[in-house]
Design an enzyme around this catalytic site. Structure first.
Site, mmCIF file in Angstrom:
data_model
loop_
_atom_site.group_PDB
_atom_site.id
_atom_site.type_symbol
_atom_site.label_atom_id
_atom_site.label_comp_id
_atom_site.label_asym_id
_atom_site.label_seq_id
_atom_site.Cartn_x
_atom_site.Cartn_y
_atom_site.Cartn_z
ATOM 1 C CD1 TRP A 91 -21.533 24.606 -30.104
ATOM 2 C CD2 TRP A 91 -22.865 26.207 -31.342
ATOM 3 N NE1 TRP A 91 -20.829 25.705 -30.489
ATOM 4 C CE2 TRP A 91 -21.618 26.632 -31.419
ATOM 5 C CE3 TRP A 91 -23.847 27.030 -32.285
ATOM 6 C CZ2 TRP A 91 -21.033 27.703 -31.913
ATOM 7 C CZ3 TRP A 91 -23.428 28.064 -32.617
ATOM 8 C CH2 TRP A 91 -22.183 28.433 -32.665
ATOM 9 C CG HIS A 137 -19.935 27.577 -27.316
ATOM 10 N ND1 HIS A 137 -20.364 28.460 -28.243
ATOM 11 C CD2 HIS A 137 -21.448 27.975 -26.733
ATOM 12 C CE1 HIS A 137 -21.323 29.247 -28.241
ATOM 13 N NE2 HIS A 137 -22.059 29.034 -27.139
ATOM 14 N NE ARG A 167 -20.152 21.915 -28.908
ATOM 15 C CZ ARG A 167 -19.237 22.474 -29.549
ATOM 16 N NH1 ARG A 167 -19.011 21.896 -30.772
ATOM 17 N NH2 ARG A 167 -18.600 23.602 -29.307
ATOM 18 C CD GLN A 201 -15.398 25.285 -26.373
ATOM 19 O OE1 GLN A 201 -15.931 26.041 -26.058
ATOM 20 N NE2 GLN A 201 -15.673 24.716 -27.817
ATOM 21 C CB VAL A 206 -16.773 36.292 -34.326
ATOM 22 C CG1 VAL A 206 -16.157 36.231 -33.098
ATOM 23 C CG2 VAL A 206 -16.824 35.005 -35.038
ATOM 24 C CB ALA A 220 -13.749 36.175 -28.804
HETATM 25 N N1 PHE Z 1 -17.481 28.687 -29.333
HETATM 26 C C1 PHE Z 1 -17.010 28.410 -30.746
HETATM 27 C C2 PHE Z 1 -17.247 26.829 -30.562
HETATM 28 O O1 PHE Z 1 -17.401 26.273 -29.652
HETATM 29 C C3 PHE Z 1 -15.478 28.586 -30.689
HETATM 30 C C4 PHE Z 1 -15.540 30.394 -30.980
HETATM 31 C C5 PHE Z 1 -15.188 30.949 -29.784
HETATM 32 C C6 PHE Z 1 -15.682 30.896 -32.004
HETATM 33 C C7 PHE Z 1 -14.899 32.263 -29.963
HETATM 34 C C8 PHE Z 1 -15.367 32.143 -32.218
HETATM 35 C C9 PHE Z 1 -14.875 32.966 -31.172
HETATM 36 O O2 PHE Z 1 -17.331 26.363 -31.484
#
Ligand code: PHE
Length: 330
Positions: A151, A172, A198, A212, A255, A297
């Protein structure tokens, strides 16, 4: 007559006029070629001395222009009045007022919210200016973790008021997960749509700011199977038809296991979201017992979904302010 009294009597006459004909009579009385008051004054100027000419010439011309323009305005008023009186047709449809309408991104966001609401997901909001802790550390991305490079971040120069923490524009919507878990006990299911940022080069598929929708479902026996069902249902409702879905193993520090979700559109696989089972380190961080609570998630790109649904090829169009683009989504 001198200029002043001509002017005064002109305004008196105009005030008394009731019709376009009255105005025409006044025009002849003042500007008429033979005996108009102004015409006569202008004609008499040639007999004056050079000095008097210099003064009177411009003054008389000024008054003539003033009178002409007043007459034009009043004549126009009488004209439109009489037209209105004779041609108004009350059976004609009224003029349509142009209304604003909803931006395609908002439209898509509303659609997505509606679908998840019907699945009993609550809607949660989160801040766009975020603490480093929520955007990274609490999501199992400590300082110097190489995954931070995933990121590209806009950092703020100011720090948080109380604890001198570093601030950033959230990269995010995942920090909303932490904020919600810190203050709520499971089971629950939430979504959180919002703007993210970003520090990237902009092109047809990349913007420095985009949107998002985060999703989080927590419970005692929530599994990947539940996620697969929920997301299948969502995709089917969003696109209005059955879509082919593919889970690809992927890595996100918060995750485990993690995956990326692709859907097949016109024979091509398109990546539409990141997802996974919430990492036990994240659960421990918010004082959830990972032996009891589990959850999935996901984070999907709003622009991505809008582009696929409406066949839009350049993400920059959403923020262009180009009415030709916006008006296609009435
Ligand atoms: N936050 C991650 C992204 O922006 C996406 C994501 C959200 C992945 C929740 C896994 C679980 O790339």
């Amino acid at each position: 007559m001198d200029l002043e009294s001509v002017k005064r009597s002109f305004y008196k006459d105009v005030e008394r006029a009731n019709t376009g004909d009255d105005i025409e009579k006044i025009r002849i009385a003042y500007l008429g070629r033979e005996k108009g008051h102004i015409t006569l004054i202008l004609r008499s100027i040639k007999d004056l001395s050079l000095e008097e000419k210099r003064v009177m010439g411009p003054l008389a011309n000024e008054l003539r222009q003033e009178i002409e323009s007043i007459l034009r305005i009043r004549q126009g008023e009488f004209h439109s009045l009489s037209r209105e009186a004779t041609t108004i047709d009350i059976t004609m449809p009224g003029e349509k007022a142009s209304l604003g309408h909803i931006h395609p991104l908002t439209q898509v966001e509303n659609d997505i919210q509606g679908i998840f609401k019907s699945l009993n997901f609550a809607f949660i909001d989160g801040p766009e200016i975020e603490k480093e802790h929520y955007n990274f550390d609490a999501l199992n991305i400590p300082l110097h973790h190489p995954a931070r490079d995933m990121w590209d971040t806009f950092w703020l120069k100011t720090k948080s008021a109380n604890r001198n923490e570093r601030l950033l524009l959230r990269t995010h919507t995942s920090p909303v997960q932490i904020r919600y878990m810190e203050t709520h006990k499971p089971p629950f299911q939430i979504i959180s749509p919002g703007r993210v940022f970003r520090f990237e080069a902009i092109d047809a598929t990349h913007e420095i700011n985009f949107h998002q929708v985060e999703g989080l479902m927590m419970g005692k026996s929530v599994s990947v199977a539940n996620f697969k069902y929920v997301i299948g249902l969502f995709l089917k409702q969003f696109f209005g038809k059955e879509v082919e879905v593919r889970f690809r193993p992927s890595y996100f520090p918060f995750v485990e296991p993690g995956f990326e979700i692709d859907i097949k559109i016109k024979n091509k696989w398109l990546e539409v979201m990141g997802a996974g089972m919430v990492h036990r380190k994240v659960l421990e961080g918010v004082n959830y017992d990972p032996e009891i609570w589990q959850g999935f998630a996901f984070g999907l790109g709003l622009e991505r979904f809008a582009m696929i649904k409406y066949n839009i090829h350049d993400v920059r169009l959403f923020y262009s302010g180009d009415m030709r683009f916006i008006h296609q989504f009435n």
